[in-house]
Design an enzyme around this catalytic site. Sequence first.
Site, PDB file in Angstrom:
ATOM      1  N   LYS A  70     116.384 -53.229   2.172  1.00 42.55           N
ATOM      2  CA  LYS A  70     116.806 -54.401   3.089  1.00 42.55           C
ATOM      3  C   LYS A  70     115.761 -54.863   4.168  1.00 42.55           C
ATOM      4  CE  LYS A  70     120.499 -55.285   6.354  1.00 42.55           C
ATOM      5  NZ  LYS A  70     121.477 -54.786   7.391  1.00 42.55           N
ATOM      6  N   TRP A  71     115.497 -56.255   3.923  1.00 37.89           N
ATOM      7  CA  TRP A  71     114.356 -56.814   4.354  1.00 37.89           C
ATOM      8  C   TRP A  71     114.882 -57.559   5.515  1.00 37.89           C
ATOM      9  CZ3 TRP A  71     109.124 -57.076   2.210  1.00 37.89           C
ATOM     10  CH2 TRP A  71     108.119 -57.859   3.433  1.00 37.89           C
ATOM     11  N   ASP A  72     114.788 -57.124   7.013  1.00 38.18           N
ATOM     12  CA  ASP A  72     115.289 -58.061   7.870  1.00 38.18           C
ATOM     13  C   ASP A  72     114.240 -58.948   8.725  1.00 38.18           C
ATOM     14  OD1 ASP A  72     117.417 -58.647   9.659  1.00 38.18           O
ATOM     15  OD2 ASP A  72     117.663 -56.677  10.308  1.00 38.18           O
ATOM     16  N   CYS A 131     117.757 -60.357   4.691  1.00 41.58           N
ATOM     17  CA  CYS A 131     118.436 -60.638   5.998  1.00 41.58           C
ATOM     18  C   CYS A 131     117.770 -61.053   7.007  1.00 41.58           C
ATOM     19  CB  CYS A 131     118.791 -58.984   6.414  1.00 41.58           C
ATOM     20  SG  CYS A 131     119.789 -58.531   7.748  1.00 41.58           S
ATOM     21  N   ASP A 144     125.834 -61.312  10.045  1.00 39.84           N
ATOM     22  CA  ASP A 144     126.322 -59.981  10.834  1.00 39.84           C
ATOM     23  C   ASP A 144     127.867 -60.048  11.327  1.00 39.84           C
ATOM     24  OD1 ASP A 144     123.977 -58.747  10.778  1.00 39.84           O
ATOM     25  OD2 ASP A 144     123.309 -59.249  13.029  1.00 39.84           O
TER      26      ASP A 144
HETATM   27  C1  DGJ Z   1     120.183 -57.543  11.885  1.00 44.09           C
HETATM   28  C2  DGJ Z   1     120.967 -57.183  10.777  1.00 44.09           C
HETATM   29  O1  DGJ Z   1     121.682 -58.404  10.396  1.00 44.09           O
HETATM   30  C3  DGJ Z   1     121.857 -56.125  10.786  1.00 44.09           C
HETATM   31  O2  DGJ Z   1     122.555 -55.888   9.493  1.00 44.09           O
HETATM   32  C4  DGJ Z   1     121.054 -54.891  11.012  1.00 44.09           C
HETATM   33  O3  DGJ Z   1     120.357 -54.568  10.008  1.00 44.09           O
HETATM   34  C5  DGJ Z   1     120.351 -55.004  12.378  1.00 44.09           C
HETATM   35  N1  DGJ Z   1     119.619 -56.323  12.336  1.00 44.09           N
HETATM   36  C6  DGJ Z   1     119.402 -53.887  12.475  1.00 44.09           C
HETATM   37  O4  DGJ Z   1     118.506 -53.962  13.630  1.00 44.09           O
END
Ligand code: DGJ
Length: 728
Positions: free
Chosen positions: A476-478, A526, A548
């Site tokens: 998951k790349w945020d 993400c 979110d």
């Molecule tokens: C924002 C993301 O949208 C969330 O799902 C989660 O990964 C948080 N960041 C983690 O800091």
Amino acid sequence: MAISFDKATKTFYLEGKSTTYAFFINKFGYAEHLYYGTKIGRDPLFYTRGKGGRSCAATVPGEKVDGFEEGSSYHYFPSELAFFGNGDFREPCVQVANEAGDRICELLYDSHEILPEKPRMKGMPSMRGGETLVLHLYDTVSDFGADLYYTVYPDCNVIARRVVYKNCSNKVIRLKRAYSFSMSLPTQSFELMSLHGAWGMERRIQKTHLHNGVVSIDSKRTTSSATLNPFIALLSPGTTEDSGEVYGVSLIYSSSYVLKAEGVNDGQTLLTGGINDFDFEWKLKADEEFETPEVAIAYSSEGIGGMSREYHDAYRNYLINPRFAKKSRPIVINNWEGTYMDFDNEKLMAIASAVKDTGIDTFVLDDGWFGARNTDEAGLGDWYVNTDKLKGGLKTVIDHVNSLGMSFGLWFEPEMINEDSDIYRAHPDYAIKAPGRLPCYTRNQFVMDITRADVRDYIINSVNKILDENNITYVKWDYNRNVTESYSLGLPADRQSEFAHRYALGLYDIFERIIETHPNVIFEGCAGGGARFDPSQLYYFPQIWTSDNSDADERTLIQYGTSIVYPLSSMTCHFSVVPNHQTGRVTDAKTRADIAHLGTTGYELDTSVFTEEDKELTKRQIAEYKEMESLILEGDLYRTDNPMESNYFGYTLVSKDKTHAELTCYQRMGRPNAQLKRFAPRGLAPEKKYYVPELNLILSGSTLMNVGLLPVFERGDFKTVKYHFEEK
Ligand code: DGJ
């Protein structure tokens, strides 16, 4: 051949599944647009050209005929690429300054090529394949060229366009604007639709009437943003979800952009856009080229829904990585809402153990596993395991997850850095900052200067090391903040305005060197929810965390808006706990599952507290999802009820061969003396007979679609009813 050139009339015809796009080279060498819409014959179209009658118009340079002469001013030529300085006062697609300071441009026909397959773009994401026309235009004074690329596809009504600008001189040329396309439409009677939003309320539909002048949307955030998605559509008068002509423009780019629709004084509309020219200038040295991002232009005569289906097909078939696009996706349990950063090995293993044999096949460890990351004040950039928290490292957790028969996924936010991190202490210059100025904080973090090769190498090596040393199948790349203080210590003063575009190029380079070197790992995008949900990300990430906000009711709005452009399989949608963490709202487990099933589904809650009943429920939900997963991956979406405009939400998903389908009906507020609200499925074959198990009836498609169904919602708010249709 889908693309043809009629030498006698110098007309190009580009044919998609059921569309024609036509333009010709006029007597001045100008690429003049003729038509875009439903497929027509390859006929001469000159009779559609304007008949002069324009006083005070500038002539074509050097032509002494006055503005009454037919088609004698650049301003009035329907344009394939509008330029500036010689009589065209519309929004130009390009502006350049040569060494003499001449900012005028006259890009006229030089030659063209028709290629059976589009060459891959260098360093930027784009749609794959497709027969391609390359039109070479040239300005002889500045020795400056523009190659216009047009790609058509046999199975969808989307044209991919972009321009490559070329400095063919031996001097420096400054690009002051370098958009990706111009396209004229013969009327101004349109509404402009776009998708605006914010954290937790991404992609709300907004509409405004076009008028004389420019209507535009943009981003100055060095990303595409949740504020305005890089998409606009023009809707003809009376357009509905199912009828009316619609032109869509979706930009495959994730830095600062602009998209514009200009009502021109002759009653036409000019569409244009690409890289935002606000805070942009690019120094193009002798013999250098500049690639612009690709734009996907869609046409539908079947309303907004028709346009969405064109984009869904185009992006599933030609943009999203074919290794994943139509493949069954992992069903994850993500620990974020379950634990936030407060976890240890035991807790994570308990979450995973609880869902063994439910159908959940991947455990994703979210934020908090690395560096000194116990709060959001520290750790970003230190991509090594926090062994105080995870005793024995990641290995203990991964081994445990694998022993349950599940795969393991991991969260990263590779573009970011905290002041409180080892990497910042060693390299404070890695963070974007302008000399002498105090930086802005967002979530206590800074963005790394990925316009610099050494910073990119640091990120790539750190992430690749973790991926190479561990059995990780999902990432998951945020990305949780926007760039401020756009300035790079790696660029000279006269290139600082290249920053925003160089950020995008840096990002794509990082993606290529991490994602492409791990072809079997699935990467999920993400951005603090869905703040970077754009086609360029979809090229790398087959799915993106949509928001979110995991509240089922809110999700009907977010997912409806997102589906205007993006296929359901690209939206990650998780089942979460109630009261919901973002809204405090309580909705039924059935509703939460039904809405989370309208995308790539997953779970995000503390499953370690699951009872046997919860586990059984999860198992049933996943089995149900699996039965209809092919509709999410490959089916056609027909939106029937818009939750932004009513108390209801309705989606029909239909298989391409129309043999099976599913209708999801949702009612927000339950009311006494409620309306007898019918939901009519759409997209079925009228002549086919379908078995509807919920009614135990066989009904024809025409009956179902015209008479509709009358769901009986359970008493209370936020309820769903589902129907299935199987051909008999
Ligand atoms: C924002 C993301 O949208 C969330 O799902 C989660 O990964 C948080 N960041 C983690 O800091």
